[in-house]
Design an enzyme around this catalytic site. Structure first.
Site, PDB file in Angstrom:
ATOM      1  N   HIS C 216       0.814  -1.217   0.000  1.00 49.43           N
ATOM      2  CA  HIS C 216       0.000   0.000   0.000  1.00 49.43           C
ATOM      3  C   HIS C 216       0.848   1.267   0.000  1.00 49.43           C
ATOM      4  O   HIS C 216       0.327   2.358  -0.205  1.00 49.43           O
ATOM      5  CB  HIS C 216      -0.984  -0.031   1.179  1.00 49.43           C
ATOM      6  CG  HIS C 216      -2.167  -0.903   0.891  1.00 49.43           C
ATOM      7  ND1 HIS C 216      -3.450  -0.549   1.170  1.00 49.43           N
ATOM      8  CD2 HIS C 216      -2.250  -2.122   0.303  1.00 49.43           C
ATOM      9  CE1 HIS C 216      -4.279  -1.511   0.779  1.00 49.43           C
ATOM     10  NE2 HIS C 216      -3.555  -2.483   0.264  1.00 49.43           N
ATOM     11  N   SER C 220      -0.032  -1.127  -6.312  1.00 54.68           N
ATOM     12  CA  SER C 220       0.104  -2.383  -7.032  1.00 54.68           C
ATOM     13  C   SER C 220       0.768  -2.194  -8.382  1.00 54.68           C
ATOM     14  O   SER C 220       0.609  -1.157  -9.021  1.00 54.68           O
ATOM     15  CB  SER C 220      -1.283  -2.998  -7.253  1.00 54.68           C
ATOM     16  OG  SER C 220      -1.843  -3.366  -6.027  1.00 54.68           O
ATOM     17  N   LYS C 244     -14.427  -8.317  -7.457  1.00 53.30           N
ATOM     18  CA  LYS C 244     -13.706  -9.192  -8.396  1.00 53.30           C
ATOM     19  C   LYS C 244     -12.938 -10.282  -7.641  1.00 53.30           C
ATOM     20  O   LYS C 244     -12.944 -11.451  -8.033  1.00 53.30           O
ATOM     21  CB  LYS C 244     -12.754  -8.356  -9.244  1.00 53.30           C
ATOM     22  CG  LYS C 244     -12.164  -9.146 -10.400  1.00 53.30           C
ATOM     23  CD  LYS C 244     -11.321  -8.286 -11.319  1.00 53.30           C
ATOM     24  CE  LYS C 244     -10.742  -9.142 -12.426  1.00 53.30           C
ATOM     25  NZ  LYS C 244      -9.913  -8.371 -13.353  1.00 53.30           N
ATOM     26  N   ASP C 245     -12.278  -9.906  -6.531  1.00 53.11           N
ATOM     27  CA  ASP C 245     -11.553 -10.892  -5.720  1.00 53.11           C
ATOM     28  C   ASP C 245     -12.515 -11.937  -5.163  1.00 53.11           C
ATOM     29  O   ASP C 245     -12.187 -13.124  -5.105  1.00 53.11           O
ATOM     30  CB  ASP C 245     -10.815 -10.203  -4.559  1.00 53.11           C
ATOM     31  CG  ASP C 245      -9.521  -9.553  -5.021  1.00 53.11           C
ATOM     32  OD1 ASP C 245      -9.120  -9.774  -6.179  1.00 53.11           O
ATOM     33  OD2 ASP C 245      -8.905  -8.822  -4.219  1.00 53.11           O
ATOM     34  N   GLU C 288       5.474 -33.780   0.170  1.00 52.22           N
ATOM     35  CA  GLU C 288       4.238 -33.285  -0.393  1.00 52.22           C
ATOM     36  C   GLU C 288       4.528 -32.638  -1.744  1.00 52.22           C
ATOM     37  O   GLU C 288       5.636 -32.162  -1.988  1.00 52.22           O
ATOM     38  CB  GLU C 288       3.601 -32.272   0.560  1.00 52.22           C
ATOM     39  CG  GLU C 288       3.112 -32.896   1.845  1.00 52.22           C
ATOM     40  CD  GLU C 288       1.787 -33.613   1.660  1.00 52.22           C
ATOM     41  OE1 GLU C 288       1.803 -34.760   1.193  1.00 52.22           O
ATOM     42  OE2 GLU C 288       0.746 -33.025   1.986  1.00 52.22           O
TER      43      GLU C 288
END
Lengths: 174, 252, 435
Positions: C216, C220, C244-245, C288
């Site tokens: 922030h 971005s 949207k997220d 894994e």
């Protein structure tokens, strides 16, 4: 932007919010429910006791659901004391008949109804309180020979667990 | 970029989900059609009850199912009285009593199935190799229930160039082929009351299904939850897609 | 934080709190009106999805910890008790178990998105470094968590991975003994792993907070990799990206639910349903899936580095493998300086784009190599040869190709602004539709 599309957006927003709330709630439920007693814990909820081991005048403590249960083989004198009580003097009014299945056997959960301590009085040498039954050392509650609260801060009589006589000498608690 | 990534994802899923197996060139076990496979599959209660009978009459002499309790048998369609009766046929050690002695008593529904041996060393001493606990065997083996079915039906004469030592047996589907367990089932060995044919294949299928249930008793609840969860999410995704379009309309 | 101008809220309760601690003002500023480039594609969803997964893991983990017993005699059975007797316990465990995988899926996409679009470049170097730190913490947490069920893979995975430290010259063995709290992976190891597995997620959470804080400050990056030049290039975070997220998250959850409910053990290993046995090693130990590429790099180094014409070994094969494996991740820390090309997005760097996609394929191939037994073959050659080749490309990409491209790749012309690029794209789309 038109009012129509604004309405539509508001409606979709509301629907989405409601669905999110439902989804979160549906996933939170099993997490909270997982803290309830598990199936193996619930399965262990009965205890059988052989009464021939307890001579008259003596008491035994057995474990039931992780709690102490007092089983007292009462003497005729103790039965008489329990029955010969003026109801008006009782805090939690119950007759002795309501609390036992066979007069000589008293079965109660040994947890003081005040704040959950275990009262003393199971052994001959213990304090028995002013009413010849049990005495809670934490805050001074006195119970009589029927496990009823007679004096002190406890609000209710010692609880009677569900139990049944499987035969004359064996009971199943729970 | 998107397409490349998607095709990569497909390749990865294939490559990684095909587990590295087949050590020693052992054949993969036959693929049985199980009632409990697929997104809507459920266990066949009658097969589970027959499988329990086989476990009790055959397997249980050497193999424990220590994670199973008698109370779990209500899942097989037995009522509580029947479960109590089955439990009462077993003896478990309890105690110590008031004299400090361990004592034996008939099992109750809350007890788990008693093990045939007091500890692993006793199991090893009696069998040469400790027979594995079967309560998770279907989840603990590649090919799951097919593996169990394969082992039970895969006994063969050892090839001539491969002499077996005492206590060794030849099994088509055992990794490395050599297995310590002798052929446990033969046709007609266990009596079925419901008229199902009494063949090794049928026995193997039933007991494999029983062990699949023992490994994953909540499979049916899981799939039911899953169907409703996916439907919910699909509708939710639809709503979110429309909402996203509506919100972004004035930007694009 | 929060010493700036503050406008009053209408709601008196919110206003009362906010005038004393401007937490609502902060939320409004950072998540409400926060100006965000308007041209994100769906790859930008994975930060929020990863955050969601972290919270899911912490919440289910706390509930599971209430039922789990960290003792070698009881751990396996306590997990089975969760699966069988605890109300809805199977659901919690499958969410947590598969959650680890899906957290890694989200984070891997997030990382490779950052690499593709040059999100690590000036001024976001620190943001990137914090991200790599989160990834390392996640790896530690996931590895430790896999030990807790105390199955065969738990024990032997823990044995193999902790033994990596024995490769360190001189002090290696003492370090391993210290990690174990004994002479093998045993009860002391399990109890400390449980304590750490409970602790580390909160450390991750703290670093994520700083990571987002740093984001922030710089703002971005975006698919074009060019800076925002004004309000015409951005939209407020809410509702544009919250919605949207959320949409992306719900789609992601569908895939996650598919695994939880219909193939919960597909990503795990059957051997972990056999209780740990210190006397028997499983035939084929694999970590894994999310560790497989790094595991392949570890196994690729099978040679030692000697001083020529002498018997002196500088780096044993064992140490070499360990250095290569840790080095392959530690390289990411210096990625902003290995690639100093002024253009961020691969969109405008065709040569970089080509080599990067090759790296991605290489990384996935390494994962395949890691999943195979040590003696596997491919096209009649030992697979380890291909593993070594893939490892070589991995390092070459970061150490040779990136610095070289930084100097020599010309790149395409950048658009003037995000706004113009979006307009042009929409116009093109509109033309296509009208045709």
């Amino acid at each position: 932007m038109t009012a129509d599309s604004d309405d539509r957006r508001g409606f979709l927003m509301l629907t989405a919010g409601a669905m999110a709330a439902v989804g979160v709630g549906r996933m939170a439920a099993p997490m909270i429910n997982s803290l309830n007693p598990a199936k193996d814990t619930l399965a262990l909820s009965t205890t059988e006791v052989d009464l021939t081991q307890i001579p008259e005048g003596e008491a035994r403590t057995v474990m039931w659901q992780g709690k102490p249960v007092f089983i007292k083989h009462r003497t005729p004198k103790e039965i008489e004391e329990a029955e010969d009580v003026d109801m008006a003097n009782l805090i939690d009014k119950q007759t002795d008949d309501e609390r036992v299945k066979k007069k000589q056997w008293l079965v109660v959960v040994g947890i003081c109804t005040h704040l959950g301590c275990v009262p003393v009085g199971q052994k001959e040498t213990d304090a028995h309180g002013d009413y010849d039954g049990w005495f809670c050392p934490c805050h001074g509650s006195h119970y009589d020979t029927s496990g009823r609260i007679r004096k002190g801060p406890a609000p209710r009589n010692l609880a009677v667990p569900p139990y049944e006589f499987l035969s004359d000498t064996v009971i199943k608690i729970g | 970029m998107k397409k490349t990534l998607l095709s990569l994802l497909a390749v990865v899923t294939c490559a990684y989900s095909a587990p590295a197996l087949a050590s020693g060139g052992t054949e993969a076990p036959p693929h049985v059609h199980w009632e409990f496979s697929g997104p809507f599959g459920t266990y066949d209660r009658a097969a589970l009850q027959r499988g329990l009978k086989i476990y009790r009459e055959v397997c249980s002499s050497c193999h424990a199912v220590k994670h199973l309790a008698f109370r779990n048998l209500t899942d097989l369609g037995y009522n509580e009285e029947q479960v109590k009766a089955i439990a009462a046929e077993y003896t478990v050690t309890d105690g110590p009593d008031e004299d400090g002695e361990m004592f034996e008593r008939p099992a109750r529904p809350s007890d788990r199935f008693p093990s045939p041996y007091p500890n692993e060393n006793a199991a090893k001493a009696a069998n040469g190799v400790a027979p594995p606990d079967l309560s998770l065997i279907v989840k603990a083996r590649h090919h799951g229930a097919n593996h169990v079915f394969g082992i039970l039906t895969g006994y063969e004469e050892a090839p001539e160039d491969h002499p077996l030592a005492d206590g060794q047996h030849w099994n088509k589907y055992m990794p490395g082929h050599v297995i310590a367990m002798a052929k446990p089932l033969s046709n007609g060995q266990v009596t079925y009351e419901d008229g199902t044919i009494e063949t090794v294949e049928q026995y193997a299928q039933d007991v494999a299904q029983f062990l699949a249930w023992a490994s994953e008793p909540d499979l049916e609840a899981r799939k039911r939850f899953g169907i409703s969860a996916l439907i919910f999410l699909a509708v939710f995704a639809g709503v979110m897609y429309r909402l996203k379009k509506a919100v972004w309309k004035d930007v694009h | 934080m929060g010493h700036g101008e503050r406008t009053a809220f209408e709601n008196p309760v919110i206003e009362w709190i906010d005038s004393r601690l401007p937490i609502f003002t902060m939320m409004q500023k950072e998540y409400g009106v926060f100006p965000t480039p308007k041209n994100f594609n769906y790859f930008w969803n994975f930060g929020a999805i990863a955050m969601f997964m972290l919270v899911t893991m912490i919440v289910t983990g706390i509930v599971l910890a209430m039922h789990y017993t960290a003792n070698t005699h009881l751990a396996f059975d306590s997990v089975e008790r969760i699966m069988r007797d605890v109300n809805g316990g199977w659901l919690l465990r499958y969410i947590h178990m598969n959650g680890a995988s899906f957290f890694f899926i989200a984070v891997y996409i997030h990382i490779f998105r950052g690499m593709y679009y040059g999100s690590y470049k000036r001024p976001r170097e620190l943001l990137w470094i914090l991200g790599v730190a989160i990834f390392l913490l996640m790896m530690a947490t996931a590895f430790i968590g896999y030990v807790l069920p105390w199955g065969q893979m738990s024990l032997w995975g823990a044995t193999v991975i902790t033994n990596l430290f024995s490769a360190i010259p001189l002090v290696g063995d003492s370090i391993v003994t210290l990690l174990w709290g004994g002479f093998s992976v045993d009860n002391p190891t399990l109890t400390r792993f449980f304590a750490l597995h409970y602790l580390l997620p909160f450390v991750i959470f703290a670093v994520v907070f700083i990571h987002v804080w740093a984001l922030h400050i710089t703002g971005s990056n975006n698919p074009l990799g060019i800076d925002t030049k004004g309000p015409q290039d951005t939209v407020p975070f809410n509702p544009y990206y919250t919605i949207k997220d959320s949409f992306g998250l719900v789609v992601f959850l569908m895939l996650y639910a598919l695994f939880i409910f219909f193939m919960p053990n597909a990503l795990g290993h059957p051997d972990n349903y056999t209780p740990a046995n210190p006397l028997v090693t499983p035939a084929h130990i694999v970590p894994e899936w999310y560790f497989l590429p790094f595991y392949a790099i570890l196994r690729a180094i099978t040679f030692s580095i000697d001083i020529p014409f002498t018997d002196i070994t500088i780096i044993t094969a064992k140490l070499g493998g360990v250095i290569a494996m840790f080095g392959s991740i530690l390289l990411w820390f210096v990625l902003p300086w290995l690639d100093s090309h002024p253009i961020r997005s691969a969109k405008f760097r065709p040569v970089f784009r080509y080599f990067f996609l090759l790296l991605l394929a290489d990384f996935i191939f390494l994962g395949y190599v890691g999943s195979q037994p040590a003696d596997a073959t491919m096209f009649g050659l030992p697979l380890s040869v291909f593993g070594l080749g893939a490892t070589a490309y991995y390092f070459a990409f970061f150490i040779v190709i990136l610095p070289w491209l930084s100097k020599h790749e010309k790149g395409r012309e950048l658009p003037a602004s995000i706004h113009e690029a979006v307009l042009a794209k929409n116009k093109k789309k509109a033309v296509e539709i009208s045709e």
